[in-house]
Design a protein around this motif. Sequence first.
Motif, short mmCIF file in Angstrom:
data_model
loop_
_atom_site.label_atom_id
_atom_site.label_comp_id
_atom_site.label_asym_id
_atom_site.label_seq_id
_atom_site.Cartn_x
_atom_site.Cartn_y
_atom_site.Cartn_z
N VAL A 60 -21.57 -29.60 -57.74
CA VAL A 60 -22.79 -29.86 -58.49
C VAL A 60 -23.57 -28.55 -58.60
O VAL A 60 -23.89 -27.95 -57.59
CB VAL A 60 -23.65 -30.94 -57.81
CG1 VAL A 60 -24.93 -31.18 -58.60
CG2 VAL A 60 -22.86 -32.23 -57.65
N GLN A 82 -21.98 -31.38 -63.15
CA GLN A 82 -20.97 -31.62 -62.11
C GLN A 82 -19.59 -31.59 -62.75
O GLN A 82 -19.40 -31.99 -63.90
CB GLN A 82 -21.24 -32.96 -61.39
CG GLN A 82 -21.41 -34.17 -62.28
CD GLN A 82 -20.15 -34.94 -62.58
OE1 GLN A 82 -19.08 -34.68 -62.02
NE2 GLN A 82 -20.25 -35.91 -63.48
N HIS A 120 -17.55 -37.44 -61.95
CA HIS A 120 -18.31 -38.55 -61.40
C HIS A 120 -19.02 -39.32 -62.49
O HIS A 120 -19.46 -38.76 -63.50
CB HIS A 120 -19.34 -38.04 -60.39
CG HIS A 120 -18.73 -37.67 -59.08
ND1 HIS A 120 -19.45 -37.01 -58.09
CD2 HIS A 120 -17.50 -37.89 -58.56
CE1 HIS A 120 -18.67 -36.84 -57.03
NE2 HIS A 120 -17.49 -37.36 -57.30
N SER A 148 -21.85 -41.36 -61.85
CA SER A 148 -23.29 -41.49 -61.59
C SER A 148 -23.91 -40.16 -61.22
O SER A 148 -23.30 -39.35 -60.51
CB SER A 148 -23.52 -42.50 -60.46
OG SER A 148 -23.00 -43.76 -60.80
N MET A 149 -25.13 -39.97 -61.70
CA MET A 149 -25.87 -38.74 -61.38
C MET A 149 -27.31 -39.09 -61.05
O MET A 149 -27.83 -40.12 -61.51
CB MET A 149 -25.78 -37.74 -62.54
CG MET A 149 -24.36 -37.28 -62.81
SD MET A 149 -24.23 -35.98 -64.04
CE MET A 149 -24.86 -34.55 -63.13
N TYR A 208 -32.10 -41.86 -62.13
CA TYR A 208 -30.66 -41.82 -61.97
C TYR A 208 -29.98 -42.28 -63.26
O TYR A 208 -30.61 -42.89 -64.13
CB TYR A 208 -30.20 -42.67 -60.78
CG TYR A 208 -30.34 -44.16 -60.97
CD1 TYR A 208 -31.56 -44.79 -60.72
CD2 TYR A 208 -29.28 -44.94 -61.40
CE1 TYR A 208 -31.71 -46.14 -60.89
CE2 TYR A 208 -29.41 -46.32 -61.57
CZ TYR A 208 -30.64 -46.91 -61.31
OH TYR A 208 -30.80 -48.25 -61.48
N ARG A 265 -29.19 -37.78 -70.00
CA ARG A 265 -27.77 -37.68 -69.60
C ARG A 265 -27.04 -37.21 -70.85
O ARG A 265 -26.69 -37.97 -71.73
CB ARG A 265 -27.23 -39.04 -69.14
CG ARG A 265 -25.79 -39.00 -68.66
CD ARG A 265 -25.66 -38.40 -67.30
NE ARG A 265 -24.30 -38.28 -66.83
CZ ARG A 265 -23.69 -39.16 -66.06
NH1 ARG A 265 -24.32 -40.28 -65.68
NH2 ARG A 265 -22.46 -38.96 -65.66
N ARG A 274 -20.91 -34.91 -67.76
CA ARG A 274 -21.07 -33.81 -66.81
C ARG A 274 -22.52 -33.45 -66.53
O ARG A 274 -22.83 -32.97 -65.45
CB ARG A 274 -20.39 -32.56 -67.37
CG ARG A 274 -18.88 -32.57 -67.39
CD ARG A 274 -18.36 -31.20 -67.79
NE ARG A 274 -18.69 -30.17 -66.81
CZ ARG A 274 -19.51 -29.15 -67.05
NH1 ARG A 274 -20.12 -29.01 -68.21
NH2 ARG A 274 -19.74 -28.25 -66.11
N CYS A 317 -30.25 -32.31 -57.51
CA CYS A 317 -29.40 -33.12 -58.36
C CYS A 317 -28.21 -33.58 -57.51
O CYS A 317 -27.78 -32.85 -56.60
CB CYS A 317 -28.92 -32.28 -59.53
SG CYS A 317 -27.80 -33.15 -60.65
N SER A 349 -24.43 -36.25 -57.56
CA SER A 349 -23.53 -37.10 -58.33
C SER A 349 -22.66 -37.89 -57.37
O SER A 349 -22.45 -37.48 -56.21
CB SER A 349 -22.67 -36.27 -59.29
OG SER A 349 -21.72 -35.50 -58.58
N SER A 350 -22.15 -39.02 -57.84
CA SER A 350 -21.25 -39.83 -57.03
C SER A 350 -20.26 -40.53 -57.92
O SER A 350 -20.48 -40.68 -59.13
CB SER A 350 -22.02 -40.85 -56.19
OG SER A 350 -22.68 -41.78 -57.01
#
Lengths: 112, 114
Positions: free
Chosen positions: B4, B25, B29, B31-32, B48, B68, B72, B91, B93-94
Amino acid sequence: EDKVVQSPLSLVVHEGDTVTLNCSYEVTNFRSLLWYKQEKKAPTFLFMLTSSGIEKKSGRLSSILDKKELSSILNITATQTGDSAIYLCAVERATGANNLFFGTGTRLTVIP
Amino acid sequence: NAGVTQTPKFQVLKTGQSMTLQCAQDMNHNSMYWYRQDPGMGLRLIYYSASEGTTDKGEVPNGYNVSRLNKREFSLRLESAAPSQTSVYFCASSVGHSSGNTIYFGEGSWLTVV
């Protein structure tokens, strides 16, 4: 209101000491409790706990969850200066928009 | 091993100025997140994005907007900065929303509003 409380807020120990950090929570729809280590910058993941009484271990670090007492402890044995960091506890909810609640952290300083 | 990446790392703003914090990221991923970290307050979620094309408010969204841009990138905008927005911004991400054990954080952006 959901909350995560960590204690102590800060701790200074000598190399070789054993420390115990505490985290208690009041969160609806609990899913898991997580520990992170934050050195100078980004927090990094240590453990995720979902079941009571099962110890997670990684080297000198270990953690256990007590869902009856709504708490968790993080133990560090034979501390080293490299363990100096802020240790964050977070609780994950199963539902809701904001699912991850962080505590304020415990700042651990290990002196030689 | 980028993970990230967020920019800028440090910024000083005058009250009323605007700015955008950028985050990207490279882990594919879904989710951010944007968090702020203040002394004695822990990490608090600002906004989010559970997946590309969606954004939602977190715990402390007032004074911020997000975009968003694609899978990325997730940017945070302060339209009219206030001293109360002086903070460290992270920041993250997952893989999926609120997968706490798969969340990766950027190195932080230190913002001072004078």
